[in-house]
Scaffold this motif. Structure first.
Motif, PDB file in Angstrom:
ATOM      1  N   GLY A 162     -19.140  96.772  51.104  1.00 10.36           N
ATOM      2  CA  GLY A 162     -19.020  97.324  52.453  1.00 10.36           C
ATOM      3  C   GLY A 162     -20.241  96.994  53.296  1.00 10.36           C
ATOM      4  O   GLY A 162     -20.131  96.717  54.491  1.00 10.36           O
ATOM      5  N   SER A 163     -21.406  96.998  52.673  1.00 10.20           N
ATOM      6  CA  SER A 163     -22.625  96.612  53.387  1.00 10.20           C
ATOM      7  C   SER A 163     -22.587  95.128  53.740  1.00 10.20           C
ATOM      8  O   SER A 163     -22.880  94.734  54.865  1.00 10.20           O
ATOM      9  N   ALA A 164     -22.211  94.318  52.777  1.00 10.32           N
ATOM     10  CA  ALA A 164     -22.236  92.863  52.993  1.00 10.32           C
ATOM     11  C   ALA A 164     -21.209  92.419  54.031  1.00 10.32           C
ATOM     12  O   ALA A 164     -21.496  91.601  54.909  1.00 10.32           O
ATOM     13  N   VAL A 165     -19.998  92.960  53.938  1.00  8.60           N
ATOM     14  CA  VAL A 165     -18.936  92.540  54.853  1.00  8.60           C
ATOM     15  C   VAL A 165     -19.118  93.251  56.188  1.00  8.60           C
ATOM     16  O   VAL A 165     -19.034  94.474  56.256  1.00  8.60           O
ATOM     17  N   GLY A 166     -19.422  92.498  57.234  1.00  7.93           N
ATOM     18  CA  GLY A 166     -19.670  93.137  58.528  1.00  7.93           C
ATOM     19  C   GLY A 166     -19.372  92.216  59.698  1.00  7.93           C
ATOM     20  O   GLY A 166     -18.584  91.275  59.578  1.00  7.93           O
ATOM     21  N   LEU A 167     -20.018  92.511  60.806  1.00  8.26           N
ATOM     22  CA  LEU A 167     -19.820  91.706  62.003  1.00  8.26           C
ATOM     23  C   LEU A 167     -20.090  90.221  61.718  1.00  8.26           C
ATOM     24  O   LEU A 167     -19.459  89.344  62.289  1.00  8.26           O
ATOM     25  N   GLY A 168     -21.052  89.982  60.825  1.00  5.11           N
ATOM     26  CA  GLY A 168     -21.370  88.609  60.436  1.00  5.11           C
ATOM     27  C   GLY A 168     -20.170  87.864  59.876  1.00  5.11           C
ATOM     28  O   GLY A 168     -19.961  86.692  60.186  1.00  5.11           O
ATOM     29  N   PHE A 187     -29.166  96.794  67.608  1.00  2.61           N
ATOM     30  CA  PHE A 187     -28.201  95.922  68.315  1.00  2.61           C
ATOM     31  C   PHE A 187     -26.835  95.894  67.634  1.00  2.61           C
ATOM     32  O   PHE A 187     -25.806  95.697  68.277  1.00  2.61           O
ATOM     33  N   TYR A 188     -26.826  96.122  66.321  1.00  6.93           N
ATOM     34  CA  TYR A 188     -25.566  96.174  65.572  1.00  6.93           C
ATOM     35  C   TYR A 188     -24.668  97.292  66.119  1.00  6.93           C
ATOM     36  O   TYR A 188     -23.466  97.132  66.287  1.00  6.93           O
ATOM     37  N   GLY A 189     -25.311  98.432  66.427  1.00  7.28           N
ATOM     38  CA  GLY A 189     -24.576  99.577  66.960  1.00  7.28           C
ATOM     39  C   GLY A 189     -23.952  99.290  68.314  1.00  7.28           C
ATOM     40  O   GLY A 189     -22.906  99.856  68.663  1.00  7.28           O
ATOM     41  N   PHE A 196     -27.929  84.650  53.425  1.00  5.75           N
ATOM     42  CA  PHE A 196     -28.796  85.828  53.326  1.00  5.75           C
ATOM     43  C   PHE A 196     -28.308  86.984  54.191  1.00  5.75           C
ATOM     44  O   PHE A 196     -28.219  88.117  53.749  1.00  5.75           O
ATOM     45  N   PHE A 197     -28.014  86.684  55.449  1.00  4.86           N
ATOM     46  CA  PHE A 197     -27.587  87.754  56.351  1.00  4.86           C
ATOM     47  C   PHE A 197     -26.295  88.377  55.854  1.00  4.86           C
ATOM     48  O   PHE A 197     -26.145  89.592  55.803  1.00  4.86           O
ATOM     49  N   SER A 198     -25.361  87.522  55.477  1.00  6.94           N
ATOM     50  CA  SER A 198     -24.049  88.024  55.092  1.00  6.94           C
ATOM     51  C   SER A 198     -24.089  88.855  53.811  1.00  6.94           C
ATOM     52  O   SER A 198     -23.316  89.796  53.664  1.00  6.94           O
ATOM     53  N   LEU A 199     -24.990  88.517  52.898  1.00  3.20           N
ATOM     54  CA  LEU A 199     -25.087  89.285  51.653  1.00  3.20           C
ATOM     55  C   LEU A 199     -25.990  90.518  51.795  1.00  3.20           C
ATOM     56  O   LEU A 199     -26.262  91.205  50.818  1.00  3.20           O
ATOM     57  N   ILE A 243     -23.811 101.883  57.937  1.00  3.65           N
ATOM     58  CA  ILE A 243     -24.177 102.955  57.005  1.00  3.65           C
ATOM     59  C   ILE A 243     -25.316 102.488  56.108  1.00  3.65           C
ATOM     60  O   ILE A 243     -26.295 103.194  55.891  1.00  3.65           O
ATOM     61  N   SER A 244     -25.179 101.272  55.596  1.00  4.84           N
ATOM     62  CA  SER A 244     -26.183 100.755  54.646  1.00  4.84           C
ATOM     63  C   SER A 244     -27.516 100.509  55.335  1.00  4.84           C
ATOM     64  O   SER A 244     -28.576 100.652  54.723  1.00  4.84           O
ATOM     65  N   LEU A 245     -27.457 100.118  56.606  1.00  2.33           N
ATOM     66  CA  LEU A 245     -28.698  99.905  57.357  1.00  2.33           C
ATOM     67  C   LEU A 245     -29.406 101.238  57.593  1.00  2.33           C
ATOM     68  O   LEU A 245     -30.612 101.368  57.400  1.00  2.33           O
ATOM     69  N   LEU A 246     -28.633 102.248  57.996  1.00  5.75           N
ATOM     70  CA  LEU A 246     -29.218 103.564  58.251  1.00  5.75           C
ATOM     71  C   LEU A 246     -29.782 104.178  56.973  1.00  5.75           C
ATOM     72  O   LEU A 246     -30.840 104.796  56.975  1.00  5.75           O
TER      73      LEU A 246
HETATM   74  N1  TRP Z   1     -24.293  91.855  55.999  1.00  6.14           N
HETATM   75  C1  TRP Z   1     -23.850  92.531  57.182  1.00  6.14           C
HETATM   76  C2  TRP Z   1     -22.954  91.581  58.003  1.00  6.14           C
HETATM   77  O1  TRP Z   1     -22.581  90.531  57.554  1.00  6.14           O
HETATM   78  C3  TRP Z   1     -24.982  93.035  58.029  1.00  6.14           C
HETATM   79  C4  TRP Z   1     -26.019  93.756  57.256  1.00  6.14           C
HETATM   80  C5  TRP Z   1     -25.932  95.009  56.700  1.00  6.14           C
HETATM   81  C6  TRP Z   1     -27.287  93.262  56.891  1.00  6.14           C
HETATM   82  N2  TRP Z   1     -27.077  95.315  56.031  1.00  6.14           N
HETATM   83  C7  TRP Z   1     -27.926  94.246  56.128  1.00  6.14           C
HETATM   84  C8  TRP Z   1     -27.909  92.058  57.145  1.00  6.14           C
HETATM   85  C9  TRP Z   1     -29.193  94.036  55.619  1.00  6.14           C
HETATM   86  C10 TRP Z   1     -29.189  91.845  56.625  1.00  6.14           C
HETATM   87  C11 TRP Z   1     -29.821  92.803  55.866  1.00  6.14           C
HETATM   88  O2  TRP Z   1     -22.616  91.896  59.111  1.00  6.14           O
END
Ligand code: TRP
Length: 461
Positions: A21-27, A104-106, A236-239, A333-336
């Motif tokens: 859930g953290s990895a799968v996001g806007l990215g 900015f994600y918010g 990296f960002f996506s994971l 959630i994972s960022l917070l």
């Molecule tokens: N991986 C998420 C995405 O693809 C965004 C994200 C959540 C993130 N937590 C992270 C990116 C920590 C970097 C580091 O949208």
């Protein structure tokens, strides 16, 4: 040394749901398909796979190991493993990155809520992509509306985090992740089966299969050093690597979980959902002969016009934006949580207090990001508005440096036996390819990330 009664995940599936859930996001939903499309389709995909498997996975295992071995927040984890050394600053940087990314994600996540609302009231009906694009611009440059949605989104995020790990994060991601998966599979099937679009006079307007070609056909001529480094950065960002998200989640994982297997499953799901997003989007884009333009424009302006031309378009549009918002929520959630875990444990305040304070601060920062599309658009730092500055500094500076230090820490500051024992659950499970994983963590990952960083600050390429 672990804290008595510390909250934790209760099941293997809960761990996977939360981490995926953290990895799968806007990215994943718009950035990945777009990058694949623009950077040589299948050729980019091969590079991306390579980086996920060869660099992303070992770094993810490092983060899980650091977190579970210490069972504390991402700053204290470093202090515990390497007392009286400055390694903990890696964690501090991660907490700072969490503030910046979530601000900015918010904003973008708030946009998805407005689009759910528009989908419910059927506001897209009969609009051309141009009209939708204008509507999108009018919306994000409005100083009030996006802020309201952003605040609502941040409240939703905070409510889940206040619930804690097993009663908040685990519970909600166990429900939402399968829903997200189901919606995206259905959308992919719908998009793929569109077939050939013809005008009334029988002329061919577009074919869905061309979208698949756009997505998967390897065009090696488009590969250059920039594309290679883009693929690494996106991995990296996506994971969710490089800022302690996986360290923090790792600290709530039970001692008998197979961390290597968990990392492989999370990376697999993240990549699968990114590809499914591409499969859902591009065949439809080509069927309706719309230009596969970039990022937010594609998703917010073009997709509603595509969906409402489909049979059952009302439902498809709504489903898509619900999916989009769910993906954003489980990531935010994972960022917070990274920042909340830190402040709650270090300042010894209640989780609810820490969450309210941290979420409020991030929301204030985030409102400035949102307003940088309207009343604050002239406030710039080195030529970038506030929104772009947050994105740029966190993604291009803090994440790569953080990822590099995490790999160096694991490979050089921790003992090999410490890493081995944690990854094998004190020898209880076999970990194939351990020497290879360890070699990558010591040498390959730090060097590769250093190259990305030097490139992103303009010292290379
Ligand atoms: N991986 C998420 C995405 O693809 C965004 C994200 C959540 C993130 N937590 C992270 C990116 C920590 C970097 C580091 O949208």
């Amino acid at each position: 040394m672990s804290i008595p009664n510390r909250d934790s995940f209760t099941s293997k599936f809960g761990v996977i749901a939360a981490a995926a859930g953290s990895a799968v996001g806007l990215g994943n939903i718009w950035k990945f398909p777009y990058e694949v499309g623009q950077n040589g389709g299948g050729a980019f995909l091969i590079l991306y796979f390579f980086f996920v498997v060869v660099i992303g996975l070992p770094v993810m295992m490092s983060e899980f190991v650091i977190g579970r071995k210490t069972n504390v927040n991402a700053v204290r984890a470093f202090k515990k493993l390497s007392p009286n050394k400055p390694w903990y600053l890696t964690g501090v940087m991660g907490v700072a990155a969490a503030f910046m990314i979530l601000s900015f994600y918010g904003v973008v996540a708030g946009w998805t809520l407005e689009y759910i609302h528009l989908a419910i009231v059927n506001a897209f009906k009969g609009q051309s992509p141009e009209e939708l694009s204008k509507g999108f611009n009018d919306f994000i440059t409005n100083p009030i509306k996006p802020v309201i949605w952003q605040v609502i989104f941040m409240i939703l995020t905070a409510v889940v985090v206040i619930g804690g790990i097993k009663n908040g994060i685990e519970k909600i991601t166990k429900i939402l992740m399968p829903v997200l998966f189901l919606i995206i599979v259905l959308m992919g099937i719908r998009s793929l089966t569109l077939g050939v679009n013809t005008s009334e006079s029988g002329e061919i307007i577009g074919r869905s299969v061309d979208g698949l070609k756009f997505l998967f056909r390897p065009d090696f001529s488009k590969i250059d050093i920039d594309v290679v480094l883009d693929a690494l950065g996106q991995a990296f960002f996506s994971l969710s690597l490089g800022m302690g998200t996986i360290i923090t989640y790792g600290s709530y994982i039970g001692k008998n979980n197979n961390l290597k297997k968990t990392a492989v499953e999370v990376a697999f799901l993240d990549t699968l959902i990114a590809i499914l997003a591409g499969v859902a989007i591009f065949p439809a884009v080509f069927y309706f002969n719309v230009a596969p333009t970039e990022g937010p424009g594609l998703v917010f302006s073009v997709l509603p016009s595509i969906f409402q031309k489909m049979v059952g378009g009302y439902v498809w549009t709504l489903a898509f934006f619900v999916l989009f918002a769910v993906a954003a929520l489980t990531s935010s959630i994972s960022l917070l949580e990274v920042a909340v875990a830190y402040f709650a444990e270090e300042l010894k305040v209640k989780r609810v207090t820490a969450t309210i304070i941290v979420a409020s601060l991030i929301t204030i920062l985030g409102v400035a990001c949102s307003l940088s599309n309207s009343v604050l658009k002239d406030v710039t730092i080195l030529g970038r508005n506030i929104f772009d500055t947050m994105d740029h500094v966190s993604s291009n500076f803090l994440l790569p440096i953080g990822g590099m230090f995490i790999a160096i820490f694991t490979g050089w500051a921790m003992k090999k036996s410490e890493f081995f024992n944690e990854l094998t659950n004190q020898g209880a499970i076999k970990v194939k390819l351990f020497s290879g994983i360890y070699f990558i963590i010591r040498f390959v990952a730090p060097i590769a990330i250093a190259i990305v960083f030097l490139y992103s600050v303009g010292l290379l390429g």
